[in-house]
Design a protein around this motif. Structure first.
Motif, short mmCIF file in Angstrom:
data_model
loop_
_atom_site.label_atom_id
_atom_site.label_comp_id
_atom_site.label_asym_id
_atom_site.label_seq_id
_atom_site.Cartn_x
_atom_site.Cartn_y
_atom_site.Cartn_z
N ALA A 205 43.10 45.18 29.14
CA ALA A 205 44.01 46.28 29.48
C ALA A 205 44.91 46.62 28.31
O ALA A 205 45.18 47.80 28.02
CB ALA A 205 44.84 45.90 30.71
N LYS A 206 45.39 45.61 27.61
CA LYS A 206 46.24 45.83 26.44
C LYS A 206 45.49 46.58 25.35
O LYS A 206 46.03 47.50 24.71
CB LYS A 206 46.76 44.50 25.91
N ALA A 207 44.23 46.21 25.14
CA ALA A 207 43.42 46.88 24.13
C ALA A 207 43.17 48.34 24.50
O ALA A 207 43.18 49.22 23.64
CB ALA A 207 42.09 46.13 23.96
N LYS B 50 33.18 38.07 47.09
CA LYS B 50 32.81 39.48 47.25
C LYS B 50 33.57 40.35 46.25
O LYS B 50 33.01 41.26 45.64
CB LYS B 50 33.10 39.93 48.67
N ARG B 51 34.87 40.05 46.06
CA ARG B 51 35.67 40.81 45.09
C ARG B 51 35.16 40.57 43.66
O ARG B 51 35.11 41.50 42.85
CB ARG B 51 37.13 40.41 45.20
N ILE B 52 34.82 39.34 43.37
CA ILE B 52 34.33 39.02 42.03
C ILE B 52 32.99 39.70 41.78
O ILE B 52 32.71 40.16 40.66
CB ILE B 52 34.22 37.49 41.83
N LYS B 53 32.16 39.79 42.80
CA LYS B 53 30.88 40.49 42.65
C LYS B 53 31.12 41.96 42.28
O LYS B 53 30.41 42.52 41.43
CB LYS B 53 30.08 40.40 43.95
N ALA B 54 32.13 42.58 42.91
CA ALA B 54 32.46 43.96 42.57
C ALA B 54 32.95 44.07 41.13
O ALA B 54 32.64 45.03 40.42
CB ALA B 54 33.52 44.49 43.53
N LEU B 55 33.71 43.07 40.69
CA LEU B 55 34.18 43.06 39.30
C LEU B 55 33.01 42.92 38.34
O LEU B 55 32.97 43.58 37.29
CB LEU B 55 35.18 41.91 39.10
N ALA C 29 37.38 51.61 36.84
CA ALA C 29 36.69 50.82 37.87
C ALA C 29 36.86 49.33 37.60
O ALA C 29 37.07 48.53 38.53
CB ALA C 29 35.22 51.20 37.93
N VAL C 30 36.76 48.93 36.34
CA VAL C 30 36.97 47.53 35.97
C VAL C 30 38.40 47.10 36.28
O VAL C 30 38.63 46.03 36.86
CB VAL C 30 36.68 47.31 34.46
N ASP C 31 39.35 47.92 35.91
CA ASP C 31 40.76 47.60 36.12
C ASP C 31 41.06 47.41 37.60
O ASP C 31 41.73 46.43 38.00
CB ASP C 31 41.61 48.72 35.53
N ALA C 32 40.58 48.31 38.42
CA ALA C 32 40.82 48.21 39.86
C ALA C 32 40.19 46.96 40.44
O ALA C 32 40.79 46.25 41.25
CB ALA C 32 40.30 49.46 40.57
N ALA C 33 38.95 46.67 40.04
CA ALA C 33 38.26 45.50 40.56
C ALA C 33 38.94 44.21 40.11
O ALA C 33 39.07 43.24 40.89
CB ALA C 33 36.80 45.52 40.10
N ALA D 34 42.15 43.59 42.03
CA ALA D 34 41.87 43.13 43.39
C ALA D 34 41.57 41.63 43.41
O ALA D 34 41.99 40.91 44.33
CB ALA D 34 40.69 43.90 43.97
N VAL D 35 40.88 41.14 42.39
CA VAL D 35 40.56 39.72 42.32
C VAL D 35 41.82 38.90 42.02
O VAL D 35 42.11 37.91 42.70
CB VAL D 35 39.51 39.46 41.23
N VAL D 36 42.57 39.31 41.01
CA VAL D 36 43.72 38.53 40.56
C VAL D 36 44.85 38.51 41.61
O VAL D 36 45.49 37.49 41.85
CB VAL D 36 44.25 39.08 39.23
N SER D 37 45.05 39.66 42.28
CA SER D 37 46.12 39.73 43.28
C SER D 37 45.73 39.04 44.58
O SER D 37 46.59 38.60 45.35
CB SER D 37 46.47 41.19 43.57
#
Length: 312
Positions: A190-192, A232-237, A300-304, A307-310
């Motif tokens: 995200a920083k990059a 399931k969330r990690i699969k989406a990521l 899409a990556v950021d949102a996924a 969702a995993v981290v939170s």
């Protein structure tokens, strides 16, 4: 024929007959060792095909297995001991040889597809163009074969296999939450992204792809430790990061192909130069298409990832 010149096997390296498995409740170190066990077996499975060169996919999959091991050791190497960093550096040495051949495979396959759509009168010059890169590939393949036949490579395999084995009970192993650990590669990516200008340099987009790949490999490792909802969330990521890599990978391939065509234009052969110019134009169009879509892929990556981290 020396021992080093022969393909290696799991049994030769002292790996168990059955691959190491990790359950969600197992400590992080067990997941790391299981991941290394899976990837070293994948690397060994594709070694014979890489040596023979019969199918470029073997070399590609061998390189993917190597990259995954390097990523695991970068993120969580301290869990398996002090030997992790030297092994990671040696995997980098092998990766250079694999990468050089793989880059030629990607270029040659793509050029053949492009040239097949050209007029018949331009195809002989197109084939001559491709033959130049085939020759370069053969030279790179010779260097790779020597690397795979070296004592250095055999030693590297043994060192990786040692990292897959459980440490003595007297060793204090750090604890780690692999899922929470995804926050770090996500923050770096995200920083990059935030640091990029509206029209980023090609090299910066390539660096972004590498950040995305690290997040993807970290998610693959974390997936084995996740319970059903988080899995399931990690699969989406993983799906999102794969798409992100594809978009930026197409961009990088186009950049490199166009640059290689520019070098051909300096050779003075008008027929080959004409074909190279046409290809360069196509590659610049492909580059522009990737630049128009990569930010949507990143979102899409950021949102996924969030969702995993939170955990929400």
């Amino acid at each position: 024929m020396t021992t080093e010149s022969l393909p290696h096997t799991p049994a030769e390296l002292g790996l168990p007959d059955v691959p190491v498995e990790a359950r969600p409740a197992d400590p992080a170190v067990h997941h790391v060792r299981a991941k290394l066990d899976r990837e070293i077996r994948a690397l060994l499975a594709h070694e014979p095909g890489t040596r023979s060169g019969a199918d470029p996919e073997d070399l590609h999959q061998m390189r993917v297995a190597l990259r995954r091991m390097r990523s695991v050791l970068k993120l969580s190497g301290e869990l398996v001991g002090d030997g992790a960093e030297p092994v990671r550096a040696e995997l980098g040495w092998l990766g250079q040889s694999l990468g050089e051949v793989r880059d030629h495979d990607v270029l040659i396959e793509h050029l053949r597809e492009v040239i097949a759509d050209f007029e018949v009168r331009d195809q002989p010059a197109g084939r001559q163009l491709v033959s130049r890169f085939v020759s370069e590939r053969a030279t790179a393949k010779g260097r790779l074969t020597r690397a795979l036949s070296s004592a250095r490579y055999s030693t590297l395999l043994r060192e990786v296999s040692l990292l897959t084995r459980a440490a003595p009970s007297t060793v204090d192993v750090p604890q780690r939450d692999l899922i929470a650990g995804l926050a770090k590669p996500h923050r770096k990516l995200a920083k990059a992204v935030r640091a990029l200008p509206a029209d980023p340099p090609d090299d910066d987009l390539h660096a972004l792809r590498i950040h995305g790949k690290k997040l993807r490999y970290a998610a693959e490792l974390a997936q084995t430790s996740a319970k059903k909802k988080q899995a399931k969330r990690i699969k989406a990521l993983l799906t999102a990061t794969k798409d992100f890599q594809t978009v930026l990978g197409d961009h990088q391939d186009a950049v490199l192909a166009a640059e290689r065509m520019r070098t051909v234009l300096d050779t003075g052969d008008s027929a080959i130069g004409f074909v190279a110019g046409r290809i360069a134009e196509r590659e610049l169009t492909r580059r522009a298409e990737a630049r128009a879509t990569w930010r949507a892929s990143w979102e899409a990556v950021d949102a996924a990832a969030q969702a995993v981290v939170s955990g929400n």
